[in-house]
Design an enzyme around this catalytic site. Structure first.
Site, PDB file in Angstrom:
ATOM      1  N   HIS A   1       0.876 -14.167  -5.056  1.00 45.96           N
ATOM      2  CA  HIS A   1       1.894 -13.941  -4.023  1.00 45.96           C
ATOM      3  C   HIS A   1       1.723 -14.917  -2.864  1.00 45.96           C
ATOM      4  O   HIS A   1       0.613 -15.362  -2.577  1.00 45.96           O
ATOM      5  CB  HIS A   1       1.929 -12.482  -3.562  1.00 45.96           C
ATOM      6  CG  HIS A   1       0.807 -12.029  -2.679  1.00 45.96           C
ATOM      7  ND1 HIS A   1      -0.134 -11.119  -3.077  1.00 45.96           N
ATOM      8  CD2 HIS A   1       0.496 -12.332  -1.395  1.00 45.96           C
ATOM      9  CE1 HIS A   1      -0.975 -10.879  -2.083  1.00 45.96           C
ATOM     10  NE2 HIS A   1      -0.629 -11.614  -1.042  1.00 45.96           N
TER      11      HIS A   1
ATOM     12  N   GLU B   1       5.515 -10.387  -3.447  1.00 49.27           N
ATOM     13  CA  GLU B   1       4.743  -9.942  -4.597  1.00 49.27           C
ATOM     14  C   GLU B   1       5.369 -10.431  -5.900  1.00 49.27           C
ATOM     15  O   GLU B   1       6.539 -10.845  -5.909  1.00 49.27           O
ATOM     16  CB  GLU B   1       4.679  -8.411  -4.601  1.00 49.27           C
ATOM     17  CG  GLU B   1       4.003  -7.808  -3.365  1.00 49.27           C
ATOM     18  CD  GLU B   1       2.476  -7.938  -3.393  1.00 49.27           C
ATOM     19  OE1 GLU B   1       1.945  -8.850  -4.063  1.00 49.27           O
ATOM     20  OE2 GLU B   1       1.809  -7.113  -2.733  1.00 49.27           O
TER      21      GLU B   1
ATOM     22  N   ASP C   1      -2.870 -12.488  -7.102  1.00 48.50           N
ATOM     23  CA  ASP C   1      -1.789 -12.334  -8.086  1.00 48.50           C
ATOM     24  C   ASP C   1      -0.687 -13.373  -7.894  1.00 48.50           C
ATOM     25  O   ASP C   1       0.399 -13.246  -8.433  1.00 48.50           O
ATOM     26  CB  ASP C   1      -1.195 -10.914  -7.992  1.00 48.50           C
ATOM     27  CG  ASP C   1      -0.636 -10.604  -6.606  1.00 48.50           C
ATOM     28  OD1 ASP C   1      -0.669 -11.497  -5.723  1.00 48.50           O
ATOM     29  OD2 ASP C   1      -0.150  -9.467  -6.401  1.00 48.50           O
TER      30      ASP C   1
ATOM     31  N   ASP D   1       4.560 -12.902   7.948  1.00 53.25           N
ATOM     32  CA  ASP D   1       4.776 -11.521   7.535  1.00 53.25           C
ATOM     33  C   ASP D   1       4.099 -10.555   8.493  1.00 53.25           C
ATOM     34  O   ASP D   1       3.357 -10.968   9.387  1.00 53.25           O
ATOM     35  CB  ASP D   1       4.263 -11.308   6.094  1.00 53.25           C
ATOM     36  CG  ASP D   1       2.878 -11.915   5.850  1.00 53.25           C
ATOM     37  OD1 ASP D   1       2.199 -12.265   6.832  1.00 53.25           O
ATOM     38  OD2 ASP D   1       2.476 -12.022   4.692  1.00 53.25           O
TER      39      ASP D   1
HETATM   40  C1  GLP Z   1      -2.216 -11.357   2.396  1.00 49.78           C
HETATM   41  C2  GLP Z   1      -1.246 -12.204   3.216  1.00 49.78           C
HETATM   42  C3  GLP Z   1      -1.005 -13.547   2.588  1.00 49.78           C
HETATM   43  C4  GLP Z   1      -2.328 -14.172   2.212  1.00 49.78           C
HETATM   44  C5  GLP Z   1      -3.038 -13.321   1.205  1.00 49.78           C
HETATM   45  C6  GLP Z   1      -4.380 -13.904   0.771  1.00 49.78           C
HETATM   46  O1  GLP Z   1      -1.600 -10.628   1.415  1.00 49.78           O
HETATM   47  N1  GLP Z   1      -0.003 -11.557   3.432  1.00 49.78           N
HETATM   48  O2  GLP Z   1      -0.299 -14.373   3.514  1.00 49.78           O
HETATM   49  O3  GLP Z   1      -2.112 -15.464   1.675  1.00 49.78           O
HETATM   50  O4  GLP Z   1      -3.268 -12.064   1.806  1.00 49.78           O
HETATM   51  O5  GLP Z   1      -5.348 -13.586   1.714  1.00 49.78           O
HETATM   52  P1  GLP Z   1      -6.788 -14.196   1.806  1.00 49.78           P
HETATM   53  O6  GLP Z   1      -6.624 -15.561   2.383  1.00 49.78           O
HETATM   54  O7  GLP Z   1      -7.532 -13.306   2.740  1.00 49.78           O
HETATM   55  O8  GLP Z   1      -7.345 -14.206   0.437  1.00 49.78           O
END
Ligand code: GLP
Length: 272
Positions: A149, A154, A147, A78
């Site tokens: 995702h 989302e 959440d 993304d």
């Molecule tokens: C972002 C990214 C996701 C990731 C999520 C969790 O929203 N787009 O790909 O999995 O954050 O991030 P973290 O690993 O920093 O908790």
């Protein structure tokens, strides 16, 4: 040892580790095995803090000469819309800094959705085509949001969705504000993200999560009902998904003991 073959699991495989570093080691081991068998394999890469231990470990393996990504290509999950090319938190910049700089992958073979394109819908379609043309993703590294995702899909996202433009939830923007000096308003509102249907086509998915704040999402992902409200639950439908979590992220798993017993008793032949 993780299996990186096309073997079909009978459920999401759960591996509970003692530390965040150990989650990185287990995932990096799977990647090393994949590249030993298929040097030009396609790696799916994720941003966020969860995969950082993996990238650090991959760097050590490349330095030690046990792993080479010289023939690899990679696809990002993304990208934020509208961040300048040199913005430190643009996901492309993050992947350059955290992964490309540590390993021997050719930066020209690392692809991401173009969040700066004037035609964003065209950029999404082109990205889907590029993944297809590369033969699809062999191993997808994945994190999970609090959440539930995955990538930026989302809650409420179609479980069959493809790469597209999404609006980020306030929760995700608050979660990610720490990367923008704590300023929620500095976090972009829109992003381009691989869809859930796109991600599900990866041949092996390795999701890593650490910390108590991920425990609810991990519980739903492994043990909850499949629902667009918890997008990560779709991994229950994947033929080869591995979830690597530390004790805190595993703290709400009802069958944690069983997962550990299964993993410890995993026969060698199952790894091939
Ligand atoms: C972002 C990214 C996701 C990731 C999520 C969790 O929203 N787009 O790909 O999995 O954050 O991030 P973290 O690993 O920093 O908790």
């Amino acid at each position: 040892m993780l299996d990186t073959s096309d073997r079909h699991n009978d459920r999401v495989e759960v591996i509970i580790t003692d530390s965040a570093e150990a989650t990185g080691t287990i995932a990096a081991e799977a990647i090393e095995r994949l590249y030993a068998a298929k040097p030009a394999a396609v790696l799916g890469v994720a941003t966020g803090s969860s995969p950082l231990a993996i990238y650090a470990d991959l760097g050590r393996r490349v330095d030690a000469g046990t792993l080479s990504l010289a023939q690899a290509s990679a696809f990002m999950l993304d990208e934020y819309v509208g961040l300048a090319a040199d913005h430190a938190e643009r996901y492309r910049t993050v992947i350059e800094r955290e992964l490309v700089a540590r390993v021997d992958i050719d930066s020209g073979r690392v692809h991401g959705p173009d969040g700066a394109a004037s035609d964003l819908r065209g950029a999404c379609a082109a990205y889907e085509e590029a993944i297809r043309a590369a033969g699809g993703v062999d191993l997808q590294i994945l994190g999970v949001g609090t959440d539930g995702h995955i990538a930026f899909n989302e809650p409420g996202s179609s479980l069959a969705s493809r790469t597209r433009i999404k609006t980020l939830t306030s929760q995700t923007r608050r979660d990610n504000a720490r990367f923008f000096g704590g300023d929620v308003e500095a976090v972009p509102r829109h992003c381009l993200t691989q869809g859930i249907g796109t991600i599900m086509e990866a041949r092996h998915i390795v999701l890593v999560a650490t910390g108590r704040h991920k425990a609810e999402a991990v519980h739903h992902l492994v043990e909850g009902s499949i629902s667009a409200m918890w997008p990560a639950t779709i991994l229950q439908m994947h033929p080869h998904a591995t979830v690597v979590v530390d004790q805190s992220a595993a703290s709400r798993l009802q069958l944690a003991g069983y997962y550990t017993e299964t993993y410890e008793a995993k026969p060698d032949w199952q790894a091939f």
